[in-house]
Scaffold this motif. Structure first.
Motif, PDB file in Angstrom:
ATOM      1  N   VAL A  35      -0.146   1.459  21.830  1.00  9.92           N
ATOM      2  CA  VAL A  35      -0.117   2.099  20.390  1.00  9.92           C
ATOM      3  C   VAL A  35      -0.581   3.592  20.648  1.00  9.92           C
ATOM      4  O   VAL A  35      -1.628   4.028  21.634  1.00  9.92           O
ATOM      5  N   PHE A  36       0.145   4.636  20.426  1.00 12.34           N
ATOM      6  CA  PHE A  36      -0.165   5.960  20.551  1.00 12.34           C
ATOM      7  C   PHE A  36      -0.159   6.257  21.925  1.00 12.34           C
ATOM      8  O   PHE A  36      -1.300   6.990  22.248  1.00 12.34           O
ATOM      9  N   GLY A  80      -3.946  -0.415  10.322  1.00 15.77           N
ATOM     10  CA  GLY A  80      -3.042   0.540   9.580  1.00 15.77           C
ATOM     11  C   GLY A  80      -2.951   1.590  10.215  1.00 15.77           C
ATOM     12  O   GLY A  80      -3.570   2.576  10.655  1.00 15.77           O
ATOM     13  N   GLY A  81      -1.358   2.112  10.028  1.00 13.61           N
ATOM     14  CA  GLY A  81      -0.993   3.485  10.424  1.00 13.61           C
ATOM     15  C   GLY A  81      -0.693   3.461  12.079  1.00 13.61           C
ATOM     16  O   GLY A  81      -0.201   4.433  12.471  1.00 13.61           O
ATOM     17  N   ASP A  82      -1.032   2.640  12.815  1.00 16.44           N
ATOM     18  CA  ASP A  82      -0.782   2.262  14.265  1.00 16.44           C
ATOM     19  C   ASP A  82       0.973   2.389  14.475  1.00 16.44           C
ATOM     20  O   ASP A  82       1.689   2.047  13.482  1.00 16.44           O
ATOM     21  N   LEU A  85       6.797  -1.748   9.137  1.00 15.58           N
ATOM     22  CA  LEU A  85       6.399  -3.134   8.753  1.00 15.58           C
ATOM     23  C   LEU A  85       5.056  -3.198   7.798  1.00 15.58           C
ATOM     24  O   LEU A  85       4.316  -2.306   8.105  1.00 15.58           O
ATOM     25  N   ARG A  86       5.026  -3.977   6.975  1.00 17.34           N
ATOM     26  CA  ARG A  86       3.737  -4.398   6.064  1.00 17.34           C
ATOM     27  C   ARG A  86       3.307  -5.585   6.683  1.00 17.34           C
ATOM     28  O   ARG A  86       4.277  -6.540   6.308  1.00 17.34           O
ATOM     29  N   GLU A 110       0.054  -1.234   7.102  1.00 15.65           N
ATOM     30  CA  GLU A 110       1.576  -0.557   7.528  1.00 15.65           C
ATOM     31  C   GLU A 110       1.335  -0.150   8.873  1.00 15.65           C
ATOM     32  O   GLU A 110       0.358   0.464   9.372  1.00 15.65           O
ATOM     33  N   ILE A 111       2.657  -0.597   9.677  1.00 13.18           N
ATOM     34  CA  ILE A 111       2.784  -0.015  11.015  1.00 13.18           C
ATOM     35  C   ILE A 111       4.012   0.404  11.292  1.00 13.18           C
ATOM     36  O   ILE A 111       4.957   0.017  10.400  1.00 13.18           O
ATOM     37  N   GLU A 112       4.140   1.062  12.500  1.00 13.51           N
ATOM     38  CA  GLU A 112       5.637   1.442  12.748  1.00 13.51           C
ATOM     39  C   GLU A 112       5.757   0.895  14.198  1.00 13.51           C
ATOM     40  O   GLU A 112       4.940   0.990  14.946  1.00 13.51           O
TER      41      GLU A 112
END
Length: 95
Positions: free
Chosen positions: A56-57, A69-71, A23-24, A7-9
């Motif tokens: 990413v971050f 996951g969590g990115d 999104l998954r 799962e990401i945003e």
């Protein structure tokens, strides 16, 4: 057995306000895969992200980066004005 997923945003700052998507995706998906998924889901005929810098971050990445996951995938906007030019203009106005 179900395929492993992450799962990401995705966040996209826009002049009229930010957009974001959660999104998954299948494990092993790249940043380019995630963006293609958004373009398809939104029904856009053109990819508005093409050529945009990604991160990413707040760490720059390439489109081939494999998401975890969590990115939080960030789509950066191009600078409107070169920062050095902006400082020169401000300095010349203050004289």
């Amino acid at each position: 057995m179900a395929e492993p997923q992450v799962e990401i945003e995705i966040v996209w700052p826009r002049p009229e306000g930010p957009r974001s998507w959660r999104l998954r995706l299948p494990a092993g998906s790249t940043a380019a895969d995630a963006l293609a998924t958004v373009v398809l889901a939104e029904g856009w005929s053109q990819d508005p992200f093409e050529g945009s810098p990604l991160g990413v971050f707040s760490r720059r990445i390439e489109p081939a980066y494999v998401l975890q996951g969590g990115d939080r995938l960030e789509i950066y906007r191009s600078l409107q004005v070169d920062p050095k030019d902006a400082r020169r203009r401000r300095a010349s106005r203050s004289r």
